[in-house]
Design a protein around this motif. Structure first.
Motif, PDB file in Angstrom:
ATOM      1  N   SER A  72      50.874 -18.330  12.050  1.00  0.00           N
ATOM      2  CA  SER A  72      51.132 -17.009  11.473  1.00  0.00           C
ATOM      3  C   SER A  72      52.552 -16.912  10.902  1.00  0.00           C
ATOM      4  O   SER A  72      52.830 -16.040  10.084  1.00  0.00           O
ATOM      5  N   GLU A  73      53.446 -17.822  11.328  1.00  0.00           N
ATOM      6  CA  GLU A  73      54.828 -17.794  10.830  1.00  0.00           C
ATOM      7  C   GLU A  73      55.018 -18.700   9.621  1.00  0.00           C
ATOM      8  O   GLU A  73      56.127 -18.862   9.128  1.00  0.00           O
ATOM      9  N   ARG A  74      53.931 -19.323   9.155  1.00  0.00           N
ATOM     10  CA  ARG A  74      54.062 -20.363   8.133  1.00  0.00           C
ATOM     11  C   ARG A  74      53.279 -20.061   6.850  1.00  0.00           C
ATOM     12  O   ARG A  74      53.014 -20.953   6.047  1.00  0.00           O
ATOM     13  N   LEU A  75      52.935 -18.795   6.674  1.00  0.00           N
ATOM     14  CA  LEU A  75      52.085 -18.454   5.528  1.00  0.00           C
ATOM     15  C   LEU A  75      52.745 -18.804   4.188  1.00  0.00           C
ATOM     16  O   LEU A  75      52.059 -19.189   3.242  1.00  0.00           O
ATOM     17  N   ASN A  76      54.089 -18.709   4.119  1.00  0.00           N
ATOM     18  CA  ASN A  76      54.775 -19.062   2.865  1.00  0.00           C
ATOM     19  C   ASN A  76      54.599 -20.530   2.509  1.00  0.00           C
ATOM     20  O   ASN A  76      54.458 -20.877   1.334  1.00  0.00           O
ATOM     21  N   LEU A  77      54.632 -21.377   3.528  1.00  0.00           N
ATOM     22  CA  LEU A  77      54.451 -22.808   3.291  1.00  0.00           C
ATOM     23  C   LEU A  77      53.040 -23.103   2.790  1.00  0.00           C
ATOM     24  O   LEU A  77      52.835 -23.938   1.914  1.00  0.00           O
ATOM     25  N   TYR A  78      52.061 -22.412   3.363  1.00  0.00           N
ATOM     26  CA  TYR A  78      50.674 -22.631   2.922  1.00  0.00           C
ATOM     27  C   TYR A  78      50.518 -22.206   1.468  1.00  0.00           C
ATOM     28  O   TYR A  78      49.808 -22.823   0.689  1.00  0.00           O
ATOM     29  N   ARG A  79      51.232 -21.113   1.118  1.00  0.00           N
ATOM     30  CA  ARG A  79      51.212 -20.609  -0.267  1.00  0.00           C
ATOM     31  C   ARG A  79      51.726 -21.705  -1.215  1.00  0.00           C
ATOM     32  O   ARG A  79      51.178 -21.942  -2.278  1.00  0.00           O
ATOM     33  N   GLN A  80      52.773 -22.413  -0.765  1.00  0.00           N
ATOM     34  CA  GLN A  80      53.326 -23.492  -1.604  1.00  0.00           C
ATOM     35  C   GLN A  80      52.322 -24.631  -1.776  1.00  0.00           C
ATOM     36  O   GLN A  80      52.233 -25.236  -2.839  1.00  0.00           O
ATOM     37  N   THR A  81      51.569 -24.925  -0.714  1.00  0.00           N
ATOM     38  CA  THR A  81      50.553 -25.982  -0.817  1.00  0.00           C
ATOM     39  C   THR A  81      49.493 -25.580  -1.837  1.00  0.00           C
ATOM     40  O   THR A  81      49.112 -26.377  -2.701  1.00  0.00           O
ATOM     41  N   VAL A 192      46.054 -29.186   6.936  1.00  0.00           N
ATOM     42  CA  VAL A 192      46.641 -30.381   6.303  1.00  0.00           C
ATOM     43  C   VAL A 192      48.162 -30.217   6.127  1.00  0.00           C
ATOM     44  O   VAL A 192      48.914 -31.173   6.283  1.00  0.00           O
ATOM     45  N   THR A 193      48.602 -29.002   5.829  1.00  0.00           N
ATOM     46  CA  THR A 193      50.043 -28.748   5.702  1.00  0.00           C
ATOM     47  C   THR A 193      50.737 -29.028   7.037  1.00  0.00           C
ATOM     48  O   THR A 193      51.769 -29.705   7.093  1.00  0.00           O
TER      49      THR A 193
END
Ligand code: GLU
Ligand code: ZN
Length: 277
Positions: A72-81, A192-193
Motif C-alpha cells: 500500500s506504500e508503493r503505489l507510485n512505483l507500480y505506476r512507474q512500472t 513483479v515490481t
C-alpha cells in the motif's frame, strides 16, 4: 549466490495451515528470507490481520529481514512500472464493466468463454477504441511479438522449463489488466515490481498460481528485470480434498495455538520434517 525467498501474505483474514506451509517452505529454501504484506486491496486489507501475521510467524519460529515491504506504500512505483509498459506501446485503456465483458463473451459467435489465470479471457472490445481513461490492459499479441515465447523454470511440483508461445498466451490468458481503475495497479504489476526490488531469487508459492507465472515471466521479460526461479508447492487440503484457503471455516493458526498446539505439532500436521529430524 545467496538464495533469497519471501512470503507474501494478504492481510485479509487470519493465517491458517496453508499459509504456515507456504511461509515455512519459503523460509527453509532461502539463505535470506523476506516478508511482504500484499495489501493493495484496501477494501479487504486490515491492520489487525497484519499484526496477527507477525505474531503467527514469530510463534512458528520464523525470522525475516527488515524492512517488511507493504504494497500500500508503493503505489507510485507500480505506476512507474505501468508507465514504462505504456511508453513501449503495449497497452490500451479499457472502459468495460464486468457486466460488459460478460455480455460480450456470451454473444453466440464467441463460443465458450476461456477462463484464464486472470479470469475470463477479455474479448478485446476496447483494443482499438482509443479510450483515454479506464483500466489499462496489456495487448497480449503485441507483447508476445515483442518478447518471444515465455519461459520459466520451476523447482517445485512440476520441475523443469515451462514454455508458452504467442498463440497460447493470446488464447489462454489474453489482454490482462495491468492497472485497475480504482487502485492504478494490479496484483501482477505489484508482484513483479516487488520481487525484483527485493532481489528474490526463488519465488516460492502455491501451485494455484502456476498459470499466473506465465504472466509474471512475460512482464519480467518486457521490463528487463532479472528472471528468478519459481518453486510452486503443493496446497494444503482438508480430508475431503478441499483447499483450506477456500474454506470459510478453515481453522486459524491462532486457534491451534490457543488450543495448546506447538509449532512442532503444526509442522507434523503439514507433513514437514522438524529441524533436526
Ligand atoms: N498474496 C498472495 C496470497 O496471499 C501470494 C502471492 C505470491 O506469492 O506471489 O496468496
Ligand atoms: Zn473494454
Amino acid at each position: 549466490m545467496a538464495r533469497v525467498t519471501r512470503f507474501a501474505p494478504s492481510p485479509t483474514g487470519p493465517l491458517h495451515l496453508g499459509h504456515a506451509f507456504a511461509a515455512l517452505t519459503a523460509a527453509a529454501r532461502g539463505d535470506r528470507f523476506l516478508l511482504r504484506i500484499e495489501d493493495i486491496d484496501t477494501a479487504r486489507a486490515r491492520s489487525d490481520y497484519e499484526t496477527a501475521i507477525y505474531d503467527d510467524l514469530s510463534w512458528l519460529g520464523l525470522h525475516w529481514e527488515a524492512p517488511v515491504l507493504r504494497q500500500s506504500e508503493r503505489l507510485n512505483l507500480y505506476r512507474q512500472t505501468v508507465d514504462s509498459l505504456e511508453k513501449s506501446g503495449l497497452t490500451y485503456h479499457c472502459t468495460c464493466t464486468r457486466g460488459d465483458i460478460r455480455a460480450a463473451l456470451s454473444a453466440p459467435q464467441e463460443g465458450a468463454p476461456v477462463i484464464g489465470p486472470d479470469g475470463p479471457v477479455y474479448p478485446g472490445t476496447c483494443r482499438h477504441a482509443g479510450h483515454r481513461d479506464g483500466a489499462i490492459r496489456l495487448d497480449m499479441a503485441k507483447a508476445m511479438a515483442r518478447a518471444g515465447d515465455v519461459t520459466f523454470t520451476d523447482t517445485g511440483r512440476q520441475p523443469g522449463l515451462h514454455r508458452r508461445d504467442a498463440e497460447q498466451m493470446v488464447a489462454e490468458i489474453g489482454d490482462i489488466v495491468l492497472a485497475r481503475r480504482d487502485i492504478g495497479t494490479s496484483y501482477h504489476i505489484a508482484v513483479v515490481t516487488d520481487d525484483a526490488a527485493q532481489g528474490i531469487t526463488e519465488i516460492t508459492r502455491g501451485e494455484d498460481l502456476f498459470e499466473a507465472t506465465f504472466i509474471h515471466a512475460l512482464l519480467i521479460r518486457l521490463l528487463g528485470l532479472p528472471q528468478p526461479l519459481w518453486h510452486h508447492h503443493r496446497l494444503i487440503r482438508d480430508d475431503s480434498g478441499k483447499r483450506l484457503a477456500k474454506r470459510d471455516d478453515a481453522r486459524a493458526l491462532a486457534k491451534y495455538r490457543e488450543d495448546g498446539a506447538t509449532p512442532g505439532d503444526i509442522r507434523r500436521m503439514l507433513g514437514m520434517s522438524l529441524p533436526g529430524d
